[in-house]
Write an enzyme that holds these catalytic residues in place. Structure first.
Site, PDB file in Angstrom:
ATOM      1  N   TYR A  92       0.483  -1.431   0.342  1.00 30.82           N
ATOM      2  CA  TYR A  92       0.209   0.284   0.267  1.00 30.82           C
ATOM      3  C   TYR A  92       0.871   1.463   0.085  1.00 30.82           C
ATOM      4  CZ  TYR A  92      -3.181  -3.429   2.675  1.00 30.82           C
ATOM      5  OH  TYR A  92      -3.468  -4.870   3.078  1.00 30.82           O
TER       6      TYR A  92
ATOM      7  N   CYS B  83      14.328 -11.143  -1.781  1.00 27.58           N
ATOM      8  CA  CYS B  83      15.057 -10.901  -2.850  1.00 27.58           C
ATOM      9  C   CYS B  83      14.082  -9.768  -3.775  1.00 27.58           C
ATOM     10  CB  CYS B  83      15.875 -11.701  -3.126  1.00 27.58           C
ATOM     11  SG  CYS B  83      16.673 -12.738  -2.721  1.00 27.58           S
TER      12      CYS B  83
END
Ligand SMILES: *Cc1c(COP(=O)(O)O)cnc(C)c1O
Length: 449
Positions: free
Chosen positions: A349, A376
């Site tokens: 968000y 990652c």
């Protein structure tokens, strides 16, 4: 007001770490420049339980429950378990006299097996599985909130003939726009939750429920979104629901005794952000309910509220250890041992947090830096452009306040890193609630060759 748009020259960024307004009320200075929460120095907790670590201030959760009960003495206040649930949290919520809103058989089983009275539980979900519905009927939950027409007959067949009818509410889409981000706006017709008032699906569902002897319609429900900062959208939703209650009375001669206004009450994640004023919400909802019902010549229904974030969010603090500090492209990146798998909210968000150094005194000047996670993905940024001391180095501890809601309940094991432990702090003692997920926890599920 964001640091990005209003940033003065980086070297003169003021230290907002002295502003503890979004921290739990128990937060205090601790020896050596550290902070304590619930009387427990954070550095001590990090040493004892390891990092990343989630710290829950039990008294903060309890006092937030009490604040709601005091603001809404005549209503049912139901905690939205999806914000965060563990056995201890279920007990605190139960002891404070709140109900529980669950959205899966899993949350439901955890609550009931830890002693939560099923009668005080509501089941939600836009796509409840057969298992969710069976478990709810078997355990005798107080209310099932119907979210689609197909669910009605499916649920009715699970109630044995001759048994007490299952009490249900209908989730109505009131057509009200509210909420801090498109992904958490649930009051409009273009999203997946609820039955629309404007296309008649809500009215149609009322008809279907009333035709099922195994179901008893107790009221209407709506949940307009999350991180809602103002009272107005709740009043608008309330008026629409009262309108539908009046139409149901006119058409079927039935007066529904309950009305559920959902949750979504905003909290401040950074100093200066606004939270929803719960006292104002209580006053104005009560007045609107009285006026609206008087106008429609309806008795005032019993109100339910479903706060999640506002009960537990500000009670949580996430602790991370700095693993690397990198200067690149004119920026300083501070890499910590957690990130998007324990807190997916910044990536989902774009939410902003205010981390601060704990565990030692801050003597150096501060510069705007980015706190990045260990996962990652280049998007694994926990907090961009936050002021941190220039001498920050591996081994330092960073704490993120307002970490109690929608972090661990949304956590994953991305990169096969186990989920962090949760401790409760209160009166100077820390105790483990949920232990760190181990490699053997994860590999136990991997049963193929
Ligand atoms: C998520 C949810 C809540 C709680 O929302 P918060 O923003 O955490 O207060 C309440 N009711 C329903 C139906 C929900 O889906």
């Amino acid at each position: 007001m964001s640091i990005v748009t209003s940033a003065p020259p980086a070297s003169s960024v003021l230290p907002p770490e002295d502003d503890l307004s979004v921290w739990p009320a128990s937060t205090d200075a601790a020896p050596g420049g550290d902070l304590s929460v619930g009387g427990v120095p954070l550095a001590e907790a990090a040493d004892r339980f390891g990092t990343p670590l989630y710290v829950l201030d039990e008294d903060e959760v309890r006092s937030r429950c009490r604040m709601y009960r005091a603001a809404f003495p005549d209503a049912d206040v139901v905690y939205a378990a999806k914000a965060y649930l563990s056995r201890a949290v279920a007990r605190w919520i139960r002891e404070e006299g709140l109900g529980l809103d669950v959205c899966s058989a899993g949350e439901l089983e955890l609550a009931v097996t830890s002693g939560f009275p099923p009668d005080r539980i509501l089941l939600h979900g836009n796509a409840k599985s057969p298992e969710d519905l069976r478990t709810a009927v078997r355990l005798g939950v107080g209310r099932i909130v119907i979210d689609s027409a197909t669910e009605i007959a499916r649920l009715a067949t699970l109630v044995p003939p001759g048994d007490e009818p299952q009490r249900v509410m209908l989730r109505v889409v009131p057509g009200v726009v509210a909420g801090g981000h498109p992904s958490i706006r649930t009051g409009t017709d273009d999203q997946k939750f609820g039955l629309s008032l404007t296309d008649g699906s809500a009215q149609h569902a009322v008809d279907r429920v009333l035709g099922q002897p195994g179901l008893r319609l107790t009221g209407l429900h709506c949940h307009i979104g999350s991180q809602v900062t103002t009272v107005k959208p709740y009043l608008a939703a309330l008026r629409r629901l009262i309108g539908l209650m009046a139409r149901i009375r006119d058409q079927y001669g039935i007066v529904l005794p309950e009305l559920d206004l959902g949750g979504g009450h905003a909290v401040a994640y950074r100093p200066g952000e606004s939270a929803l004023d719960i006292t104002a919400l209580a006053t104005r909802v009560r007045a609107e309910l009285a006026d609206g019902c008087a106008r429609a010549a309806l008795p005032v229904p019993r109100l339910t509220l479903e706060p999640g974030r506002a009960v537990i969010g500000p009670a949580g603090v996430a602790l991370y250890r700095v693993l690397a500090v990198k200067h690149t492209g004119g920026r300083t990146l501070v890499a910590v041992d957690g990130g998007m798998s324990d807190n997916p909210r910044p990536a989902l968000y774009g939410v902003r947090y205010a981390p601060r150094l704990v565990g030692r005194a801050r003597t150096a000047a501060t510069t705007a830096m980015d706190v990045v996670g260990r996962y990652c993905e280049a998007g694994d940024i926990l907090a961009a452009d936050v002021p941190l001391p220039d001498d920050i180095h591996p081994g330092d501890l960073l704490a993120v306040p307002v970490a109690g809601a929608y972090h661990l309940s949304m956590a994953s094991t991305y990169n096969m890193v186990g989920r962090p432990p949760v401790i409760a702090v209160s009166d100077g003692t820390a105790r483990l609630l949920v232990r760190r997920e181990s490699l053997s926890d994860m590999s136990a599920r991997d049963v193929g060759e």
